[in-house]
Write an enzyme that holds these catalytic residues in place. Structure first.
Site: not given
Length: 592
Positions: A260, A321, A350, A377
């Site tokens: 990172d 992602r 998607e 849900h």
């Protein structure tokens, strides 16, 4: 708390300098704000400046927008909303462009007027945005530069209900003085647990064995899988989710490395993780877990070239992602055996096309997108995200510091709590200072950028106070209240926090002590008996309540400054009567 970004220079005539140094000197090439205590001074970023005509706008930084607008020659101060002494004269309007949990909506309705408009086209969003003060989105709404331009300066905060902010143009937000906040904690554990679940089920072929048995087969030797103990996992992206995945992977006996570019090495070392370069991470890893945002830099960062640098048989988990993987290249790597398995929760498109090879390969473990699953849900984390983002947006609209601001330095909540009254003090001093500027000369030109510096100055300060005082200077300007000027012509005011409340402690060379609540009247008068009574009587006759009063002087029986805090705004006749008191040489009314 010095800014970690590279310093840029401000060249201004006049210059704006905010510092807690007690020297009267100034510079025309820098602007900084320092907090002093007995051992050190920590410099915090001041919002950047942008100029449109004669208007100067301060853009988000750690200090809230203390000086929101300045107009010359007549100076006015505003934060873009109609304010009264309590905060808002009219409620702010909050646009929610995607479905949000009811708990979050209720919180928002208790503070402002909420408009829930879903499935807006880009054109419709641009049309609506100039009528709102805050915007809350999930991942489906693109908050582009065009949106910020269409807001015409009214939009104060964008809230992203979730972690990723790749659908918000942060550069444009910052340029237009808009704070961007997200909800990084409510979904953090759920996302980390989900990544570990995919890691374990992929390693042991749980989904494949389940499908095989349900089809009537008994293939005990085919789905043995691999052990996790002793394997190296590379966590790509070491933010909140990535660091939680690392903690759990270590608990499984794995060796954890991470990449990172924005994470300090000591933060990773604190939980026993080694930070390495991108190429080192993908070359050493047996498992790669992706937790990075989708940006131009990370788009398709896993591609044919990067797959070629990996160990043969590497396994990949993606709950970040879909666009960070070149899916066609992934299919080739899976078919060739370079990548042994992949566990995917997100996709470039998607839902993915029905003819996608990723849906057909047995060595790919697929899962319904986590965010969609939560909506379906009603997982508890959905309500948690709604409440977290609602609290962040309401706090930002109130002018409070936010620990989740993504276009401002990240500061722990406990530090924000301690600094909050000092930031309020900085804001109050800023409001006073710009109202003191007057004349046709005014603040004439400012180039973008601020040079941030850190100083260490030894001064006397209470050991219980992290900050001694804040001093703000504006040079090369005329003042509505000449006594606020030092001998070198610089407007200078200073304040401290006492008992948790901002106080004004210095105006020019005069010492005062007045609480910065309500509004303020500054008078310079001949130092003689009866002055407090005369001004107090005038205010009392107009039913204007005095909440605080202080008198400062340099030499006895010569000149003195009277600082009077008032709850209400005196009318013109009242102010005229104060100005007509014979011993008063000048006075000014200032809104806080």
């Amino acid at each position: 708390m010095a800014s970690s970004s590279s310093a840029s220079q401000i060249l201004a005539s006049p210059s704006l300098t905010s510092t807690s140094s007690h020297s009267s000197s100034s510079t025309n090439e820098s602007a900084h704000l320092s907090f002093l205590n007995s051992s050190s001074a920590s410099t915090i970023p001041i919002p950047k400046l942008s100029v449109s005509g004669s208007r100067i706008r301060f853009q988000p930084g750690l200090v809230s927008n203390a000086l929101k607008t300045v107009e010359s020659p007549s100076v006015s101060v505003s934060n873009g909303l109609d304010l009264d002494s309590a905060g808002f004269r009219t409620k702010p309007t909050i646009l929610v462009s995607e479905k949000l949990g009811e708990a979050g909506l209720e919180l928002l309705r208790g503070f402002g007027d909420v408009k829930c408009l879903y499935d807006l086209s880009p054109e419709q969003l641009c049309s609506e945005i100039s009528q709102v003060d805050a915007l809350i989105v999930r991942s489906g709404t693109k908050v582009t530069r065009q949106v910020f331009e269409a807001a015409n300066g009214r939009l104060k905060v964008v809230g992203r209900a979730g972690v990723g902010i790749d659908n918000v143009d942060l550069q444009a937000a910052t340029e237009h003085g808009c704070l961007v906040v997200n909800a990084p904690t409510a979904n953090t554990i759920a996302a980390a647990e989900h990544a570990i679940a995919l890691l374990a089920s992929m390693a042991r072929n749980v989904a494949q064995a389940d499908a095989s048995m349900k089809s009537g087969k008994w293939q005990r030797n085919k789905y043995v899988g691999v052990s996790l103990v002793g394997k190296t996992i590379a966590v790509m992206g070491f933010g909140k989710v990535g660091s939680e995945v690392a903690r759990r992977a270590k608990g499984l006996g794995m060796h954890v490395i991470a990449h990172d570019p924005y994470t300090p090495a000591d933060r990773a070392r604190a939980i026993g993780v080694e930070l390495v370069s991108f190429d080192e991470a993908i070359a050493a890893a047996d498992f790669i877990s992706l937790h990075m945002p989708l940006t131009p830099t990370t788009s398709k960062i896993l591609n044919d070239d990067t797959f070629a640098k990996m160990k043969k048989g590497v396994r990949i988990i993606n709950v970040a992602r879909g666009g960070v993987i070149d899916e066609e290249a992934l299919v080739r790597a899976l078919e060739s055996g370079v990548v042994a398995q992949a566990a995917l929760d997100v996709f470039a498109q998607e839902p993915p096309p029905k003819d996608s090879k990723l849906l057909q390969l047995e060595n790919v473990t697929l899962h319904l997108i986590l965010e969609l699953a939560q909506k379906k849900h009603r997982y508890r984390s959905t309500e948690g995200v709604a409440v977290e983002i609602a609290e962040a947006v309401v706090g930002a609209l109130r002018g409070e510091l936010s620990a989740t601001a993504v276009n401002a330095p990240m500061v722990p909540a406990e530090v924000l709590s301690e600094l909050a009254p000092y930031v309020m003090l900085a804001e109050k001093l800023g409001r006073l200072a710009v109202q003191l500027v007057t004349g046709g000369k005014g603040i004439q030109s400012v180039k973008k950028g601020l040079r941030i510096s850190e100083e260490r100055v030894n001064v006397d300060s209470s050991p219980d106070s992290p900050i001694g005082s804040i001093q703000l200077q504006i040079s090369d300007v005329d003042s509505r209240f000449a006594s606020a000027l030092l001998e070198n012509g610089i407007i200078c005011i200073e304040g401290r926090v006492k008992y948790g409340i901002p106080h004004l402690t210095q105006v020019g060379s005069f010492s005062v002590d007045v609480s910065l609540e309500g509004n303020l009247i500054l008078c310079r008068q001949v130092d003689q008996p009866g002055m407090i009574g005369q001004v107090g009587n005038i205010l009392g006759e107009s039913n204007c309540n005095v909440n605080f009063m202080s008198v400062g002087r340099t030499v006895k029986r010569t000149k003195a400054i009277m600082a009077i805090g008032v709850d209400e705004e005196p009318d013109k006749d009242t102010l005229k009567k104060i100005g007509e008191v014979q011993a008063i040489e000048e006075f000014v009314f200032l809104k806080l």
